[in-house]
Design an enzyme around this catalytic site. Structure first.
Site, PDB file in Angstrom:
ATOM      1  N   SER A 251       0.840  -1.192   0.000  1.00 51.94           N
ATOM      2  CA  SER A 251       0.000   0.000   0.000  1.00 51.94           C
ATOM      3  C   SER A 251       0.869   1.232   0.000  1.00 51.94           C
ATOM      4  O   SER A 251       2.002   1.213   0.458  1.00 51.94           O
ATOM      5  CB  SER A 251      -0.916   0.008   1.216  1.00 51.94           C
ATOM      6  OG  SER A 251      -0.205   0.512   2.319  1.00 51.94           O
ATOM      7  N   LYS A 252       0.287   2.302  -0.537  1.00 49.24           N
ATOM      8  CA  LYS A 252       1.110   3.490  -0.745  1.00 49.24           C
ATOM      9  C   LYS A 252       1.560   4.126   0.565  1.00 49.24           C
ATOM     10  O   LYS A 252       2.462   4.942   0.566  1.00 49.24           O
ATOM     11  CB  LYS A 252       0.409   4.486  -1.655  1.00 49.24           C
ATOM     12  CG  LYS A 252      -0.929   4.943  -1.196  1.00 49.24           C
ATOM     13  CD  LYS A 252      -1.546   5.860  -2.241  1.00 49.24           C
ATOM     14  CE  LYS A 252      -2.968   6.178  -1.876  1.00 49.24           C
ATOM     15  NZ  LYS A 252      -3.911   6.077  -2.943  1.00 49.24           N
ATOM     16  N   ARG A 253       0.921   3.763   1.634  1.00 55.08           N
ATOM     17  CA  ARG A 253       1.383   4.323   2.914  1.00 55.08           C
ATOM     18  C   ARG A 253       2.715   3.704   3.334  1.00 55.08           C
ATOM     19  O   ARG A 253       3.487   4.302   4.038  1.00 55.08           O
ATOM     20  CB  ARG A 253       0.332   4.091   4.006  1.00 55.08           C
ATOM     21  CG  ARG A 253      -0.732   5.170   4.004  1.00 55.08           C
ATOM     22  CD  ARG A 253      -1.768   4.924   5.072  1.00 55.08           C
ATOM     23  NE  ARG A 253      -2.585   3.767   4.751  1.00 55.08           N
ATOM     24  CZ  ARG A 253      -3.596   3.813   3.875  1.00 55.08           C
ATOM     25  NH1 ARG A 253      -3.905   4.921   3.266  1.00 55.08           N
ATOM     26  NH2 ARG A 253      -4.297   2.729   3.621  1.00 55.08           N
ATOM     27  N   LYS A 254       2.946   2.469   2.874  1.00 54.96           N
ATOM     28  CA  LYS A 254       4.146   1.776   3.337  1.00 54.96           C
ATOM     29  C   LYS A 254       5.247   1.644   2.291  1.00 54.96           C
ATOM     30  O   LYS A 254       6.413   1.554   2.630  1.00 54.96           O
ATOM     31  CB  LYS A 254       3.763   0.367   3.810  1.00 54.96           C
ATOM     32  CG  LYS A 254       3.046   0.380   5.135  1.00 54.96           C
ATOM     33  CD  LYS A 254       3.134  -0.977   5.805  1.00 54.96           C
ATOM     34  CE  LYS A 254       1.915  -1.797   5.482  1.00 54.96           C
ATOM     35  NZ  LYS A 254       1.988  -3.184   5.836  1.00 54.96           N
TER      36      LYS A 254
END
Ligand code: GLU
Length: 471
Positions: A251-254
Site C-alpha cells: 500500500s502506498k502508505r508503506k
C-alpha cells in the site's frame, strides 16, 4: 470476440504497480485472442480526483507498452471512454431501472440517513437503507418531478442468493439480506461506480472482467444490476492483490507503489518491470523467468491464474532488471544511463560513461546503481572508507612505481603493481585494498586495473599524492 478492459480511477498520482499486473493480464488475454484491450477512465468520484492523475496514468501505460486499443487518448467505437463524459448514458439507464421497478427514487436527506445509520449501529445492526422512500414511491416521485434533490437506489431482491461465478475462484454465494440498496445515481447527476461499471462494461461489449480481488464484494451488486437489465454477464476473474515479502498488503502508505517511481527513480526498464509483474500470479508453462511481452501474450491463459497472493519483492525486481541490463547493447546502456541522470539534472561525460560500461554491466542491477559505483570516475573521492594516513610509505612507493609505467594499460598497470607487492614483500590483499580506496574511496569498486586505465595516469598519480597521506 474477446474484449477486456482496465478501468483506473484517477484518484492516485500514477498507475499502481498492482494495477499494471492486472493490466498485463487484460492486455495479454485480449491480444492472445485477437481481441481488444480497452482503457476506460472511471472519474465519477469527483471528490477524490487527483489533478494530473489521468494524464499520468495514460502516459505510464503507453510508456510501459500497455496502451489501450481503445481509450480516451485514441478513441474507439464506444467512445467516450471517460465516464464523466457519459453522464447522460447513466441517467438514461438509471431511469430505465426505475421504470421497470428495479430501482427507485430516494429523497432522504443526508441528516436522516446519518441518524438512521447511527441508530442501526447502536442496535448492532448492519447499516442498511430502511426503504422509507421505496415504501412511499408515489409521493417521492411527485417530489422528484417537482425538482427535489434525489438519488436512485437499486432495489436489492429480498432473501435471494446471488451466485458469483469467478473463473479462478469458483462459485461464491452472497445472501441479499446483507446487501444495502445501493445508490446508483447520486444527487449531483453522477453515477456511482457500481452503475457506471456495469453499464459501460455492457455497452463496451466487455467479455472478461479481470480485476483485483478487492472488487469481489461489489460483484453481487453488479450481478443484480446485470440481471435487472436482463443483460448477459461477463466472465469474472478476481486476481489476488500483490503482497510485500512479509505478506502485508502493498500500500502506498508503506511502500513505493507508483509505476513511474520504479522507472524514473530506480531506473528499472519497463520490459523488466512487465516481465517481473507477469510472474505475479502466473508462471510460464516451461518455468521460464525471463520472457518478452510477446511471448507472454502467446502463452498466457486466464485459466492458469493462481489465487495465492503473489509476493512483490523489490529485490527480485532488481535482479530481473539486472538480467535485462546484461543483455542490453553497450551503446544502449550508455544512452539509458545518460538519460536517467539527465532527468535528475546530472550531466555525465558521454565518453567517460562509454568507457565504464564494460566494467559495470555485470555489476549494476538498475540504472540508479550506476553512480554509486562509478562516481569516482567523475569526481575524486571526498571520503575514504579506510584510513590512509598510516599507509603513507606504501602509497609513496606506489606513486614512484606507477610513474615509471609508460604504456598506461590495465595489464601493464597490474604487472607493475604485482611487481611492487613482491618487491615490498607486503600482503597482496591488503595492498590492493589500499590502492582501491586511494583511487575510488571505496573498498568495493569495479575492477581496479581497468578503472585505473580509464582514470588515466595523471589522475591516478594525483589521487595517490592527494590521498590523505599528506594531510
Ligand atoms: N475504477 C475501479 C478502480 O479504480 C475499477 C474497478 C473495476 O475494474 O471494476 O480500480
Amino acid at each position: 470476440m474477446v474484449r477486456t478492459r482496465i478501468a483506473p480511477s484517477p484518484t492516485g498520482q500514477d498507475v499502481h504497480v498492482g494495477s499494471v499486473a492486472t493490466a498485463l493480464m487484460n492486455f495479454a488475454w485480449a491480444h492472445r485472442n485477437k481481441g481488444q484491450f480497452v482503457v476506460r477512465i472511471e472519474d465519477t468520484d469527483r471528490s477524490r480526483l487527483v489533478p494530473g492523475g489521468e494524464k499520468k496514468m495514460l502516459d505510464t501505460l503507453d510508456r510501459i507498452g500497455l496502451p489501450g486499443d481503445e481509450s480516451p487518448k485514441v478513441g474507439g467505437p464506444y467512445a467516450p471512454y471517460r465516464q464523466s463524459e457519459r453522464l447522460a448514458v447513466y441517467k438514461k439507464y438509471a431511469e430505465e431501472l426505475v421504470k421497470n421497478n428495479k430501482a427507485y427514487y430516494c429523497v432522504c436527506t443526508p441528516e436522516r440517513l446519518t441518524k438512521m445509520r447511527e441508530e442501526q449501529q447502536a442496535k448492532k445492526q448492519l447499516p442498511k437503507y430502511d426503504r422509507l422512500c421505496l415504501n412511499n414511491q408515489d409521493e417521492v416521485k411527485k417530489k422528484v418531478l417537482a425538482g427535489e434533490k434525489h438519488v436512485v437506489r437499486l432495489k436489492i431482491p429480498d432473501n435471494e442468493e446471488i451466485v458469483v461465478n469467478d473463473l479462478i475462484r469458483g462459485q461464491i454465494k452472497f445472501g441479499t439480506k446483507d446487501i444495502d440498496d445501493q445508490v446508483l445515481l447520486k444527487s449531483d447527476g453522477y453515477p456511482t461506480y457500481h452503475l457506471a461499471v456495469v453499464v459501460d462494461d455492457h455497452l463496451m461489449k466487455i467479455t472478461h472482467v479481470i480485476r483485483g480481488e478487492e472488487w469481489l464484494p461489489s460483484t453481487p451488486k453488479h450481478v443484480i444490476i446485470y440481471q435487472s437489465f436482463g443483460w448477459e454477464l461477463p466472465v469474472f476473474v478476481h486476481v489476488s492483490l500483490l503482497r510485500n515479502p512479509d505478506k502485508s498488503k502493498l500500500s502506498k502508505r508503506k511502500n513505493p507503489v507508483w509505476t513511474s517511481w520504479y522507472l524514473d527513480e530506480q531506473g528499472i526498464y519497463p520490459e523488466a518491470l512487465l516481465n517481473y509483474l507477469a510472474l505475479m500470479g502466473w508462471s510460464h508453462p516451461e518455468g521460464k523467468e525471463k520472457f518478452s511481452l510477446d511471448e507472454y501474450v502467446e502463452k498466457f491463459d486466464i485459466n492458469d491464474i493462481q489465487t495465492t497472493a503473489p509476493v512483490f519483492d523489490p529485490v527480485k525486481l532488481d535482479w530481473m532488471n539486472g538480467l535485462y541490463i546484461r543483455e542490453s547493447q553497450n551503446s544502449n546502456l550508455k544512452t539509458q544511463i545518460l538519460e536517467f541522470y539527465k532527468k535528475r539534472k546530472i550531466n555525465l561525460d558521454e565518453n567517460l560513461v562509454e568507457k565504464t560500461i564494460p566494467l559495470i554491466k555485470e555489476r549494476i542491477k538498475k540504472l540508479s546503481g550506476y553512480l554509486p559505483l562509478c562516481e569516482f570516475f567523475f569526481n575524486k573521492p571526498e571520503k575514504y572508507e579506510i584510513d590512509l594516513k598510516s599507509k603513507k610509505d606504501l602509497l609513496k612507493n606506489l606513486g614512484e612505481e606507477l610513474e615509471k609505467v609508460k604504456d598506461w594499460k590495465a595489464s601493464v598497470i597490474g604487472e607493475s603493481m604485482q611487481g611492487l607487492v613482491k618487491k615490498l614483500g607486503v600482503k597482496a590483499g591488503e595492498f590492493f585494498m589500499v590502492v582501491r580506496v586511494a583511487m575510488t574511496g571505496k573498498k568495493i569498486s569495479p575492477p581496479l586495473n581497468e578503472s585505473m586505465e580509464i582514470l588515466g595516469k595523471e589522475e591516478c598519480l594525483k589521487r595517490i599524492d592527494q590521498s590523505p597521506r599528506i594531510q
